[in-house]
Scaffold this active site. Structure first.
Site, PDB file in Angstrom:
ATOM      1  N   TYR A  27       0.869  -1.191   0.000  1.00 27.62           N
ATOM      2  CA  TYR A  27       0.000   0.000   0.000  1.00 27.62           C
ATOM      3  C   TYR A  27       0.898   1.230   0.000  1.00 27.62           C
ATOM      4  O   TYR A  27       1.865   1.312   0.772  1.00 27.62           O
ATOM      5  CB  TYR A  27      -0.882  -0.016   1.258  1.00 27.62           C
ATOM      6  CG  TYR A  27      -1.729   1.218   1.474  1.00 27.62           C
ATOM      7  CD1 TYR A  27      -1.500   2.074   2.565  1.00 27.62           C
ATOM      8  CD2 TYR A  27      -2.773   1.539   0.613  1.00 27.62           C
ATOM      9  CE1 TYR A  27      -2.288   3.200   2.776  1.00 27.62           C
ATOM     10  CE2 TYR A  27      -3.572   2.656   0.822  1.00 27.62           C
ATOM     11  CZ  TYR A  27      -3.319   3.487   1.906  1.00 27.62           C
ATOM     12  OH  TYR A  27      -4.091   4.607   2.124  1.00 27.62           O
ATOM     13  N   ASP A  60       9.232   2.779  -0.921  1.00 28.71           N
ATOM     14  CA  ASP A  60       8.226   3.378  -0.039  1.00 28.71           C
ATOM     15  C   ASP A  60       8.596   3.010   1.401  1.00 28.71           C
ATOM     16  O   ASP A  60       8.291   1.916   1.873  1.00 28.71           O
ATOM     17  CB  ASP A  60       6.829   2.864  -0.386  1.00 28.71           C
ATOM     18  CG  ASP A  60       5.780   3.501   0.519  1.00 28.71           C
ATOM     19  OD1 ASP A  60       4.583   3.443   0.174  1.00 28.71           O
ATOM     20  OD2 ASP A  60       6.151   4.054   1.574  1.00 28.71           O
ATOM     21  N   LYS A 108       5.369   9.149   8.667  1.00 31.71           N
ATOM     22  CA  LYS A 108       5.231   8.588  10.021  1.00 31.71           C
ATOM     23  C   LYS A 108       6.325   9.068  10.991  1.00 31.71           C
ATOM     24  O   LYS A 108       6.252  10.190  11.494  1.00 31.71           O
ATOM     25  CB  LYS A 108       5.151   7.057   9.936  1.00 31.71           C
ATOM     26  CG  LYS A 108       3.901   6.573   9.163  1.00 31.71           C
ATOM     27  CD  LYS A 108       3.819   5.079   9.083  1.00 31.71           C
ATOM     28  CE  LYS A 108       2.752   4.626   8.110  1.00 31.71           C
ATOM     29  NZ  LYS A 108       1.412   4.566   8.703  1.00 31.71           N
TER      30      LYS A 108
HETATM   31  P1  KE4 Z   1      -0.616   8.256   4.872  1.00 28.31           P
HETATM   32  O1  KE4 Z   1      -1.215   8.972   3.688  1.00 28.31           O
HETATM   33  O2  KE4 Z   1      -1.646   7.418   5.633  1.00 28.31           O
HETATM   34  O3  KE4 Z   1       0.187   9.183   5.796  1.00 28.31           O
HETATM   35  O4  KE4 Z   1       0.502   7.235   4.320  1.00 28.31           O
HETATM   36  C1  KE4 Z   1       0.113   6.296   3.360  1.00 28.31           C
HETATM   37  C2  KE4 Z   1       1.086   5.134   3.388  1.00 28.31           C
HETATM   38  C3  KE4 Z   1       2.051   5.042   2.404  1.00 28.31           C
HETATM   39  N1  KE4 Z   1       2.949   4.028   2.389  1.00 28.31           N
HETATM   40  C4  KE4 Z   1       2.940   3.079   3.358  1.00 28.31           C
HETATM   41  C5  KE4 Z   1       3.950   1.979   3.308  1.00 28.31           C
HETATM   42  C6  KE4 Z   1       1.979   3.130   4.397  1.00 28.31           C
HETATM   43  O5  KE4 Z   1       1.975   2.166   5.352  1.00 28.31           O
HETATM   44  C7  KE4 Z   1       1.039   4.177   4.428  1.00 28.31           C
HETATM   45  C8  KE4 Z   1      -0.033   4.269   5.504  1.00 28.31           C
HETATM   46  N2  KE4 Z   1      -0.124   3.164   6.379  1.00 28.31           N
HETATM   47  C9  KE4 Z   1      -1.402   2.915   6.983  1.00 28.31           C
HETATM   48  C10 KE4 Z   1      -1.284   1.660   7.855  1.00 28.31           C
HETATM   49  N3  KE4 Z   1      -1.141   0.476   7.104  1.00 28.31           N
HETATM   50  C11 KE4 Z   1      -1.900   4.098   7.765  1.00 28.31           C
HETATM   51  C12 KE4 Z   1      -3.101   3.828   8.630  1.00 28.31           C
HETATM   52  C13 KE4 Z   1      -4.365   4.301   8.008  1.00 28.31           C
HETATM   53  O6  KE4 Z   1      -4.511   4.164   6.774  1.00 28.31           O
HETATM   54  O7  KE4 Z   1      -5.206   4.780   8.785  1.00 28.31           O
END
Ligand code: KE4
Length: 440
Positions: A150, A245, A278
């Protein structure tokens, strides 16, 4: 506040009911709704160190930590002080500040593959911008991603595998027109032959390959070293950019991120671009994407690839990020964190073995994952062979015992510097109880 134990008077339930009237699913991000595991989400009242307290005053040992950012634990004094100082100077200016330069200098120092970077406000924004930049820098349209990875919710990345080998993906979300994902190729993680075939067919028109080097969005799956080596070689051979990523793994699995872990097995290994988030914001909205100077200089206002953001490099968020990086850069930080995470996984393994429950786990630095399976899965399809009902029993069994893990079997877990040996022992003992339920 004394904990409220009567479920019918649960403030969590009352808040969830109120929230669902005004916010889709009652949450501002889907995974928080407990849809995959059922039950009522815990509304956090406050958090401190390794714990949070919910609206009913129940305390939980927190192994999500905002999905990775809270590597120091909640409310680290040095970070709180830095943020308090920053807010007194102003919240946001829409103009450059020294702290953005300091943060960029810190990241460049810690991640050698990054010569230049741009700060943004979320991992999605960083990933979306990195894809646009890769396309602009190469003049190519196709991108390669992997099933189970993701990269945020940008349209071009909300894609599931196509029908056959090296076919283009189909949208995973309504509202994403097929033409938007027609250039996105979705391959099987760790499948070298498929990767080679995809490059043989599409290599010359591929802008980039984007990958989670340790896939935390299918719980915890490592890219094998041979697979990662081929990703690097094929990108180089075909002039495509290798985009790491590291939104989740950056400063989480090691000070230099997952790329520094792979560089130990693949001499000189570096991606062309890195997406981060993060931990670099320490819990505030801050993310980044960076790479070689030649690529990054294609970005506006220097180059033709447009990208912008009102709150990019926000002065309060950069203060939080800088204070966080300062703490994690201290000697021994990752050794201690990694040992704690390993102790948790081995403790869980021992309890599962005692109860005769299929269990396996893995960890790197402060990130971990585990599966109710005999052996570690190497791709998404294998991860999803986990029995949902059994995972849900584990999840709720732990939740009822004050242990908060991800409410979905495809999510990773996160240790913080604030977790103590006693917290780990309490977690392992709770899991021991729940494994007994699973072994019946
Ligand atoms: P954000 O847009 O949520 O800050 O980041 C997206 C993203 C991009 N790349 C990786 C590897 C990620 O894990 C994420 C976001 N992770 C999720 C948890 N699997 C955030 C939690 C959520 O979606 O509420």
């Amino acid at each position: 506040m004394a904990p409220n134990t009567s479920p019918d008077k649960s403030r969590n339930a009352a808040l969830f009911e109120r929230a669902r009237k005004l916010i889709p699913g009652g949450v501002n991000s889907p995974v928080r709704a407990f849809k995959a595991v059922g039950g009522t989400p815990r509304f956090v009242q406050r958090a401190q160190g390794a714990y949070f307290w919910d609206a009913d005053g129940q305390r939980y040992i927190d192994y999500i930590g905002s999905w990775g950012p809270m590597i120091l634990g909640h409310g680290h004094p040095a970070v709180v002080e830095a943020v308090q100082k920053a807010v007194l100077e102003g919240f946001s200016y829409g103009a450059p500040t020294e702290r953005e330069v300091e943060l960029a200098e810190e990241i460049v120092k810690l991640v050698p593959s990054i010569e230049m970077l741009r700060l943004v406000s979320s991992g999605t924004e960083a990933g979306m911008s990195a894809i646009r930049l890769a396309r602009g820098a190469t003049g190519r349209s196709k991108i390669i991603k992997f099933e189970g990875c993701y990269h945020g919710h940008a349209d071009a990345l909300l894609v599931k595998a196509g029908s056959g080998l090296a076919t283009f993906g189909n949208p995973t979300s309504a509202g994403v027109p097929p033409e938007v994902v027609q250039h996105t190729l979705v391959l099987e993680y760790n499948h070298i032959a498929q990767l080679e075939e995809a490059f043989a067919i599409h290599g010359s028109s591929t802008a980039c390959l984007i990958i989670e080097p340790i896939a935390g969005n299918m719980n915890f799956v490592r890219a094998s070293v041979p697979f990662m080596k081929r990703c690097r070689e094929l990108c180089t051979q075909h002039g495509a950019l290798l985009v790491f990523d590291e939104v989740m793994t950056g400063f989480r699995v090691a000070l230099g991120g997952a790329q520094s872990v792979y560089a130990k097995s693949i001499p000189g290994f570096q991606p062309d671009m890195t997406v981060m988030g993060k931990v670099i914001g320490g819990g505030m909205p801050l993310a980044a994407f960076g790479g070689t100077r030649a690529v990054m200089e294609q970005l506006a206002p220097q180059g033709p690839v447009y990208q912008a953001g009102t709150l990019s490099g926000n002065p309060v968020a950069t203060a939080c990020g800088l204070a966080t990086l300062k703490e994690i850069g201290k000697p021994g930080f990752y050794e201690d964190l990694g040992h704690k995470t390993q102790r948790l996984i081995s403790g869980l393994q021992a309890e599962a073995d005692k109860a005769g429950v299929d269990f396996c786990g893995d960890s790197e630095g402060g990130m971990f994952g585990f599966f109710l399976l005999k052996e570690l899965p190497q791709n998404y399809a294998k991860v999803m062979t986990t029995d949902n009902a059994r995972f849900n029993t584990l999840f709720h069994g732990l939740l009822d015992r004050g242990i908060y893990i991800a409410p979905a079997l495809y999510e990773a877990g996160f240790m913080s510097a604030a977790h103590t040996d006693a917290d780990i022992a309490e977690t392992v003992a709770a899991a021991g109880d729940v494994f007994k339920l699973l072994s019946k």
